[in-house]
Design a protein around this motif. Structure first.
Motif, PDB file in Angstrom:
ATOM      1  N   MET A 196      -2.696  21.121 -27.094  1.00 26.06           N
ATOM      2  CA  MET A 196      -2.686  19.952 -26.219  1.00 26.06           C
ATOM      3  C   MET A 196      -4.083  19.631 -25.705  1.00 26.06           C
ATOM      4  O   MET A 196      -4.235  18.984 -24.692  1.00 26.06           O
ATOM      5  N   LEU A 197      -5.118  20.117 -26.406  1.00 28.24           N
ATOM      6  CA  LEU A 197      -6.468  19.820 -25.959  1.00 28.24           C
ATOM      7  C   LEU A 197      -6.682  18.311 -25.977  1.00 28.24           C
ATOM      8  O   LEU A 197      -6.491  17.665 -26.994  1.00 28.24           O
ATOM      9  N   LYS A 198      -7.045  17.748 -24.845  1.00 30.28           N
ATOM     10  CA  LYS A 198      -7.180  16.302 -24.743  1.00 30.28           C
ATOM     11  C   LYS A 198      -8.289  15.814 -25.671  1.00 30.28           C
ATOM     12  O   LYS A 198      -9.341  16.430 -25.776  1.00 30.28           O
ATOM     13  N   PRO A 199      -8.070  14.679 -26.352  1.00 31.55           N
ATOM     14  CA  PRO A 199      -9.116  14.166 -27.238  1.00 31.55           C
ATOM     15  C   PRO A 199     -10.346  13.750 -26.451  1.00 31.55           C
ATOM     16  O   PRO A 199     -10.242  13.271 -25.322  1.00 31.55           O
ATOM     17  N   GLU A 200     -11.497  13.948 -27.056  1.00 30.57           N
ATOM     18  CA  GLU A 200     -12.747  13.526 -26.436  1.00 30.57           C
ATOM     19  C   GLU A 200     -13.109  12.138 -26.959  1.00 30.57           C
ATOM     20  O   GLU A 200     -12.965  11.848 -28.150  1.00 30.57           O
ATOM     21  N   TYR A 201     -13.543  11.276 -26.052  1.00 33.31           N
ATOM     22  CA  TYR A 201     -13.910   9.913 -26.433  1.00 33.31           C
ATOM     23  C   TYR A 201     -15.398   9.712 -26.226  1.00 33.31           C
ATOM     24  O   TYR A 201     -16.006  10.288 -25.322  1.00 33.31           O
ATOM     25  N   GLU A 202     -15.971   8.887 -27.078  1.00 32.07           N
ATOM     26  CA  GLU A 202     -17.371   8.528 -26.918  1.00 32.07           C
ATOM     27  C   GLU A 202     -17.524   7.013 -27.010  1.00 32.07           C
ATOM     28  O   GLU A 202     -16.738   6.344 -27.693  1.00 32.07           O
ATOM     29  N   GLU A 203     -18.520   6.505 -26.320  1.00 28.43           N
ATOM     30  CA  GLU A 203     -18.766   5.070 -26.308  1.00 28.43           C
ATOM     31  C   GLU A 203     -19.563   4.670 -27.546  1.00 28.43           C
ATOM     32  O   GLU A 203     -20.566   5.290 -27.877  1.00 28.43           O
ATOM     33  N   VAL A 204     -19.067   3.644 -28.251  1.00 29.07           N
ATOM     34  CA  VAL A 204     -19.745   3.135 -29.441  1.00 29.07           C
ATOM     35  C   VAL A 204     -20.145   1.683 -29.190  1.00 29.07           C
ATOM     36  O   VAL A 204     -19.289   0.835 -28.905  1.00 29.07           O
ATOM     37  N   GLU A 205     -21.441   1.394 -29.268  1.00 31.86           N
ATOM     38  CA  GLU A 205     -21.910   0.025 -29.037  1.00 31.86           C
ATOM     39  C   GLU A 205     -21.587  -0.840 -30.245  1.00 31.86           C
ATOM     40  O   GLU A 205     -21.824  -0.446 -31.394  1.00 31.86           O
ATOM     41  N   LEU A 206     -21.019  -2.024 -29.984  1.00 29.33           N
ATOM     42  CA  LEU A 206     -20.635  -2.943 -31.058  1.00 29.33           C
ATOM     43  C   LEU A 206     -21.691  -4.007 -31.294  1.00 29.33           C
ATOM     44  O   LEU A 206     -22.022  -4.327 -32.436  1.00 29.33           O
ATOM     45  N   GLY A 207     -22.198  -4.588 -30.226  1.00 31.19           N
ATOM     46  CA  GLY A 207     -23.188  -5.639 -30.394  1.00 31.19           C
ATOM     47  C   GLY A 207     -23.698  -6.137 -29.062  1.00 31.19           C
ATOM     48  O   GLY A 207     -23.124  -5.853 -28.005  1.00 31.19           O
ATOM     49  N   THR A 208     -24.806  -6.909 -29.115  1.00 30.21           N
ATOM     50  CA  THR A 208     -25.363  -7.494 -27.892  1.00 30.21           C
ATOM     51  C   THR A 208     -25.532  -8.998 -28.093  1.00 30.21           C
ATOM     52  O   THR A 208     -25.842  -9.452 -29.200  1.00 30.21           O
ATOM     53  N   ALA A 209     -25.326  -9.722 -27.010  1.00 31.34           N
ATOM     54  CA  ALA A 209     -25.434 -11.186 -27.048  1.00 31.34           C
ATOM     55  C   ALA A 209     -26.319 -11.653 -25.904  1.00 31.34           C
ATOM     56  O   ALA A 209     -26.119 -11.247 -24.752  1.00 31.34           O
ATOM     57  N   GLU A 210     -27.291 -12.519 -26.212  1.00 24.75           N
ATOM     58  CA  GLU A 210     -28.188 -13.059 -25.188  1.00 24.75           C
ATOM     59  C   GLU A 210     -27.677 -14.419 -24.739  1.00 24.75           C
ATOM     60  O   GLU A 210     -27.376 -15.295 -25.570  1.00 24.75           O
ATOM     61  N   ILE A 211     -27.529 -14.608 -23.429  1.00 25.08           N
ATOM     62  CA  ILE A 211     -27.026 -15.876 -22.897  1.00 25.08           C
ATOM     63  C   ILE A 211     -28.148 -16.917 -22.945  1.00 25.08           C
ATOM     64  O   ILE A 211     -29.202 -16.731 -22.315  1.00 25.08           O
TER      65      ILE A 211
END
Length: 613
Positions: free
Chosen positions: A509-524
């Motif tokens: 039952m070891l909880k899954p580890e999550y990591e942040e993955v950057e998808l893209g950047t947008a300039e206003i």
């Protein structure tokens, strides 16, 4: 008489007589006892389906199996018996007061404070010692064993009491049990507002099993809902009847927080000791006692807290503690002051040992350094043989879930390092008691005091072990080595966090580890205002791609202005789209968030489960 046995191998047959062997004995040891050829016993074990070499340490079960096949019975000598026989070979005895009745003098009682994890045990010791122990402890519970001596006055006579401070969490069951065995009286702390709890009963059972008198401290009488009478009634069910109810147990209502009735509690301990026990020892003989706690100090080396039980320990004495030995270089009392000698029931810190002894190891003073070294080496060899007798199978914590799903019976190997031997022993004991069914077992390959070293990593590499560091870190190149070789090193500062994580892994039952993955950047580039949708950002996708229904954060001049925003709407010209790629323009709606400006950057990301390798 020779008689054929399994597979036609000729070997002596017994008549049911008992063979005494120590833990971790080999087939060669067995063969010497029955005057047989070790090779023949190896052949017998092969016929029984066991591949064992002649000099390999084997389990108690293997010895029993072999003995039964040859019509012998095996008596595994207990560690206590082994130690008694070992000391006897040097004309030494442990646990006996030498001399006559006239040589015995009254000594202070040794007290262990027990109770539920949050009923105020540490705060009571804090009130008694007038120092703050709680402040530096992770999780608010005592992580280590210590020993302290306090003075009180009873019937206009100055008396001393020695307290052994055992940890308060239920994970330290083994340490608490050992504390009861090494003490004369147990103080059972029960909160007046909570009453008897499961750990209260557990502590009570340990004290009663050790056959020590009990004084009950009913704590927290100053809080709302306190009912000391209810506590007395509950404990009656467990055989503790208060004196006011016609029993023999002294109950004292206290408030550790307010320091109320502490003197009355100390008086109750002295009166109980005088009434129930004959606490005398001979201070004139060579010192004997028990190791309460030990640790490795960077500047001073091995530091052991020992409790002198009989005799007098002096600076310059040669002592052996478990498998450690050395000449006492210096002694410190519980306040850190140097002392020249320590009499019966006195706790002191000892400097000068060769290595860190285990908590609960007996110590004895001997005449010569050579004798101490020989005793220590034989004890160490005995422990090694017992450890080698345990079998090892390879599995790692991260692979455990797959192993269980594959239906294989496996064993989780652990290496435990900590800052104090008591904590290491308690963590090991608690992990070995985890009940997760028959699919997987835990084996502690090695435990020790001090930082995680390269040798620990080497051992972990060779056996797929997990390294647990309790209040210690990897030293020197060990951290780089562990990262390079992929050895899993886990650090903890609160013991039950380690237990919970290992248990979760064992149960798959070891909880899954999550990591942040950057998808893209947008300039206003432009801001459009809509009465229906709020502010719309006209953007140019600078990198990656922006997807609808993903998370985003807003950056202004490189600083994060808002977190956890949602890409609610995404448009290319007049069309709703699900994604816009790098180099294209479009419109982004961040839902209710309207604080956007030209040149702001919208960074989108998603949380992905980190694959376990």
């Amino acid at each position: 008489m020779q008689a054929p046995s399994v597979g036609g191998v000729m070997l002596p047959r017994g008549n049911g007589e008992a063979i005494r062997l120590s833990r971790g004995a080999s087939l060669t040891d067995f063969a010497e006892k029955i005057n047989a050829n070790p090779a023949s016993l190896v052949a017998v074990m092969m016929n029984l389906g066991e591949m064992v070499t002649a000099t390999q340490s084997v389990t108690d079960e293997t010895l029993q199996l072999l003995a039964g096949e040859m019509n012998y019975t095996v008596q595994i000598v207990s560690p206590e018996e082994e130690d008694r026989e070992l000391l006897g070979s040097f004309d030494l005895e442990f646990g006996e007061d030498e001399g006559s009745e006239e040589d015995l003098v009254v000594r202070p009682p040794v007290v262990t404070v027990m109770g539920h994890v949050d009923h105020g045990k540490t705060r009571l010791l804090d009130a008694i010692r007038k120092t703050n122990v709680i402040a530096g402890e992770a999780g608010g519970i005592t992580q280590h064993i210590g020993a302290y001596q306090v003075a009180t006055e009873v019937n206009e006579e100055d008396r001393k009491i020695t307290f052994i401070d055992t940890p308060g969490h239920e994970a330290f069951t083994a340490m608490r049990a050992r504390g009861a065995r090494s003490t004369d009286i147990a103080i059972l702390v029960v909160a007046a507002n909570d009453g008897v709890m499961p750990q209260t009963v557990e502590a009570l059972n340990h004290a009663q099993a050790a056959n020590v008198p009990i004084v009950v401290a009913v704590n927290k009488i100053d809080v709302e809902g306190a009912d000391p009478t209810k506590v007395r009634g509950q404990l009656t069910e467990y055989g503790l009847v208060a004196e006011e109810f016609g029993g023999e147990t002294m109950f004292v209502d206290i408030s550790a927080k307010q320091g109320q009735n502490i003197d009355s509690l100390l008086e109750a301990v002295i009166l109980t000791a005088d009434a129930s026990l004959d606490l005398r020892a001979n201070p004139g003989q060579d010192a004997q006692g028990i190791s309460i706690e030990s640790r490795l100090d960077r500047g001073r080396g091995a530091v052991a807290t020992v409790l002198v039980q009989r005799g007098t320990l002096r600076v310059g004495d040669t002592m052996v503690v478990g498998d450690a030995y050395g000449r006492v270089r210096a002694m410190l009392d519980d306040n850190g002051n140097n002392v020249a000698e320590a009499g019966p029931a006195t706790p002191v810190q000892v400097l000068g040992l060769t290595n860190v002894p285990g908590a609960g190891d007996n110590f004895i003073v001997v005449e010569e350094d050579r004798t101490a070294r020989q005793i220590a080496e034989k004890r160490a060899a005995r422990e090694r043989n017992a450890a080698f007798a345990k079998r090892t199978r390879r599995v790692s914590l991260e692979d455990l879930d797959k192993v269980l799903k594959a239906g294989e019976v496996q064993q989780l190997n652990l290496i435990i390092k900590g800052d104090a031997s008591g904590s290491v022993e308690a963590l090991e004991s608690s992990l070995l008691q985890l009940d997760v069914g028959e699919e997987v077992d835990i084996r502690v390959l090695h435990r020790g005091v001090g930082a995680v070293t390269e040798s620990d990593i080497d051992l972990a590499m060779g056996s797929d072990a997990i390294v647990i560091g309790f209040n210690v870190r990897a030293a020197g190149r060990a951290a780089q080595m562990a990262e390079r070789e992929g050895v899993d090193v886990r650090y903890y500062s609160v013991i039950y966090q380690a237990i919970e994580e290992i248990e979760a892994a064992l149960k798959g039952m070891l909880k899954p580890e999550y990591e942040e993955v950057e998808l893209g950047t947008a300039e206003i580039r432009e801001v459009f205002r809509s009465s229906k949708l709020g502010n719309i950002a006209g953007v140019l996708i600078r990198s990656g791609e922006v997807k609808r229904n993903t998370k985003a954060r807003l950056l202004r001049d490189g600083k994060v202005i808002a977190e956890s925003l949602n890409i609610v709407g995404l448009r290319r010209f007049k069309d709703d789209v699900t994604e816009i790629r790098e180099g294209f323009e479009g419109g982004i709606n961040l839902g209710n968030f309207n604080d956007i400006k030209v040149d702001d950057v919208i960074a989108t990301y998603e949380m992905r489960e980190k694959p376990r390798v």
